[in-house]
Design a protein around this motif. Sequence first.
Motif, short mmCIF file in Angstrom:
data_model
loop_
_atom_site.label_atom_id
_atom_site.label_comp_id
_atom_site.label_asym_id
_atom_site.label_seq_id
_atom_site.Cartn_x
_atom_site.Cartn_y
_atom_site.Cartn_z
N GLU A 164 -3.51 2.72 2.33
CA GLU A 164 -4.28 2.83 1.10
C GLU A 164 -3.73 1.87 0.03
O GLU A 164 -2.55 1.82 -0.22
CB GLU A 164 -4.22 4.26 0.55
N GLN A 167 -1.81 5.48 5.20
CA GLN A 167 -2.75 4.77 6.06
C GLN A 167 -3.20 3.45 5.44
O GLN A 167 -4.36 3.06 5.56
CB GLN A 167 -3.97 5.67 6.35
N GLY A 220 0.82 -1.20 0.00
CA GLY A 220 0.00 0.00 0.00
C GLY A 220 0.86 1.25 0.00
O GLY A 220 2.07 1.20 -0.24
N LYS A 221 0.22 2.36 0.28
CA LYS A 221 0.94 3.63 0.30
C LYS A 221 2.02 3.61 1.39
O LYS A 221 1.80 3.11 2.49
CB LYS A 221 -0.04 4.77 0.56
N GLU A 254 -8.82 -3.46 2.69
CA GLU A 254 -10.20 -3.26 2.25
C GLU A 254 -10.77 -2.05 2.98
O GLU A 254 -10.54 -1.86 4.17
CB GLU A 254 -11.03 -4.50 2.54
N GLY A 255 -11.52 -1.24 2.26
CA GLY A 255 -12.10 -0.06 2.88
C GLY A 255 -11.06 1.00 3.17
O GLY A 255 -10.02 1.09 2.52
N THR A 256 -11.33 1.79 4.21
CA THR A 256 -10.42 2.85 4.64
C THR A 256 -10.04 2.64 6.09
O THR A 256 -10.65 1.83 6.80
CB THR A 256 -11.07 4.24 4.49
N LEU A 257 -9.06 3.37 6.55
CA LEU A 257 -8.59 3.22 7.92
C LEU A 257 -9.72 3.43 8.92
O LEU A 257 -9.78 2.76 9.96
CB LEU A 257 -7.45 4.20 8.19
N GLU A 258 -10.64 4.34 8.62
CA GLU A 258 -11.76 4.63 9.53
C GLU A 258 -12.64 3.39 9.76
O GLU A 258 -13.27 3.26 10.81
CB GLU A 258 -12.60 5.78 8.98
N ASP A 259 -12.68 2.47 8.78
CA ASP A 259 -13.49 1.26 8.93
C ASP A 259 -12.96 0.34 10.02
O ASP A 259 -13.66 -0.59 10.45
CB ASP A 259 -13.54 0.49 7.61
N TYR A 260 -11.73 0.57 10.46
CA TYR A 260 -11.09 -0.31 11.44
C TYR A 260 -11.07 0.30 12.84
O TYR A 260 -10.52 -0.30 13.76
CB TYR A 260 -9.67 -0.65 10.98
#
Length: 241
Positions: free
Chosen positions: A174, A172, A154-155, A178-184
Amino acid sequence: FKLPPSDFRSAFIKKVHGTFMSEVFFTMRLPSSRLLHVHYTPSISHAAEVLVEQAGETNEFLLDVHSTPRTKFEDVVDMAIVKTFPYQNNGFALNVTNGEWNISVTTGSYRGKGDTLYPFINVKITPLAAAFSNPVAPHGLIGQSLHDPFAVQGKIDQYVPNILGEYTTSAQGEGAIEGTLEDYEIRGEPFSVDFAFSRFAAKKGPRRNVALLSGKKMHTGKDYEAGADSDSPSDDDPSLL
């Protein structure tokens, strides 16, 4: 924080605006359906707080390298506080295994404002054979990659400083998650298992589809060890290790 002198980037980066992990919270379900919670912080690196919940009651005790350094629950979960550096006062680590995963939490230090040393933790996770055969494929920031046929990058922060010699981290995961960091982000109290991809109570769970990820796909060997480590070595002063 400041990078330690052993990090070559410290020659041109004077300050980094970023984050470290400051403590860990474990939640595990035992075969009896009791919930086992463990809290570990580098400020008290020689001990971990252990709580066992059942039928609304909570039993609590301290796992302490000086008195009760090791304990086992229902012949499944084994945990211990171990000394990692015999000749240093604060060299301890928390090791936890539950038959599927072996987790090691170690401590380090970073240099902050005014050259003050602050403690942080690193987490290393190694899957055991049972993790691969579990009908519930793991998820979370680290677990979701267990069954991947190749590594996904990832990034990554590039650590190019501004004119003041400072750098702010931004990567973060990216492209590799799956999804974004906020999903975790955990919803509720620290021992909660509630987040967007949680499989804590699941009976079945499919592997993720890596073809849907935008990160760079790379060949990987058979080393399945993973972790959440500092992007820089611990501070060169060993007194806090």
